[in-house]
Design a protein around this motif. Structure first.
Motif, PDB file in Angstrom:
ATOM      1  N   ILE A  61     -17.222 -40.043  -0.597  1.00  0.00           N
ATOM      2  CA  ILE A  61     -17.570 -40.241   0.823  1.00  0.00           C
ATOM      3  C   ILE A  61     -16.993 -41.563   1.316  1.00  0.00           C
ATOM      4  O   ILE A  61     -16.486 -41.647   2.443  1.00  0.00           O
ATOM      5  N   GLY A  62     -17.036 -42.593   0.504  1.00  0.00           N
ATOM      6  CA  GLY A  62     -16.487 -43.899   0.891  1.00  0.00           C
ATOM      7  C   GLY A  62     -14.983 -43.832   1.136  1.00  0.00           C
ATOM      8  O   GLY A  62     -14.471 -44.448   2.085  1.00  0.00           O
ATOM      9  N   GLU A  63     -14.270 -43.094   0.281  1.00  0.00           N
ATOM     10  CA  GLU A  63     -12.822 -42.951   0.462  1.00  0.00           C
ATOM     11  C   GLU A  63     -12.516 -42.148   1.721  1.00  0.00           C
ATOM     12  O   GLU A  63     -11.584 -42.476   2.455  1.00  0.00           O
ATOM     13  N   TRP A  64     -13.306 -41.097   1.982  1.00  0.00           N
ATOM     14  CA  TRP A  64     -13.113 -40.339   3.220  1.00  0.00           C
ATOM     15  C   TRP A  64     -13.358 -41.228   4.434  1.00  0.00           C
ATOM     16  O   TRP A  64     -12.630 -41.154   5.422  1.00  0.00           O
ATOM     17  N   THR A 105     -21.762 -43.656   9.241  1.00  0.00           N
ATOM     18  CA  THR A 105     -21.472 -42.661  10.273  1.00  0.00           C
ATOM     19  C   THR A 105     -21.303 -41.281   9.656  1.00  0.00           C
ATOM     20  O   THR A 105     -21.799 -40.285  10.185  1.00  0.00           O
ATOM     21  N   LEU A 106     -20.614 -41.212   8.521  1.00  0.00           N
ATOM     22  CA  LEU A 106     -20.467 -39.915   7.837  1.00  0.00           C
ATOM     23  C   LEU A 106     -21.821 -39.361   7.399  1.00  0.00           C
ATOM     24  O   LEU A 106     -22.069 -38.158   7.513  1.00  0.00           O
ATOM     25  N   PHE A 124     -11.229 -43.872   9.152  1.00  0.00           N
ATOM     26  CA  PHE A 124     -11.498 -45.087   9.926  1.00  0.00           C
ATOM     27  C   PHE A 124     -12.878 -45.051  10.581  1.00  0.00           C
ATOM     28  O   PHE A 124     -13.039 -45.407  11.750  1.00  0.00           O
ATOM     29  N   ILE A 125     -13.861 -44.588   9.823  1.00  0.00           N
ATOM     30  CA  ILE A 125     -15.249 -44.653  10.263  1.00  0.00           C
ATOM     31  C   ILE A 125     -16.071 -45.196   9.107  1.00  0.00           C
ATOM     32  O   ILE A 125     -15.589 -45.280   7.974  1.00  0.00           O
TER      33      ILE A 125
END
Length: 149
Positions: free
Chosen positions: A56-59, A69-70, A64-65
């Motif tokens: 999730i951190g790499e996504w 937020t994810l 660029f969020i």
């Protein structure tokens, strides 16, 4: 005696062009990209997330969020904006090609490599820009077809 001038009357010809494939949407055509963009929620993103080797951190870095937020998108099943959707779909193409070529674990390992054709940069570091992602997709295509760097 003076002659009266003739009035100009242009010839009206009806011109029709027959289109074999009309440039406008028809009832039998595929749904437009606009419809796909409006309905692209976290649930759709989760399907892509499960296919790929990214956290999730790499996504979050690639889109660029923030990670927060994810997580909020996941909780509310919110929709992404157009630029994020474009990036997600481009990365999906990369993931599909990489998994097909190397397998899921092999692709994850390959992302850590630094091929000569990418100026010896790590593949994963190239995935923060549109051009970088496209360069990696092009490199995978060359690898698939046996074309050296």
């Amino acid at each position: 005696m003076k002659k009266s001038p003739k009035k100009y009357t242009p010839e009206v010809r009806e011109k029709r062009v027959a289109h074999t494939n009309p440039p406008y949407p028809t009832p039998t055509s595929k749904p437009s990209l606009e419809v796909l963009v409006k309905n692209f929620t976290y649930k759709d993103f989760k399907k892509i997330l499960d296919k790929g080797p990214f956290t999730i951190g790499e996504w979050a870095d690639m889109l660029f969020i923030s990670e927060r937020t994810l997580h909020r998108y996941a909780k509310d099943n919110s929709s992404f904006n157009g630029l994020q959707i474009e990036r997600i779909l481009l990365l999906e193409q990369l993931i599909d090609t990489g998994n097909e070529l190397f397998g899921k674990e092999g692709f994850k390992t390959w992302l850590q490599s630094a091929p000569f054709s990418l100026d010896s940069d790590r593949v994963k570091d190239k995935l923060t820009t549109h051009n970088g992602i496209q360069d990696v997709i092009d490199l995978l295509g060359r690898i698939q077809h046996g074309i050296p760097a």
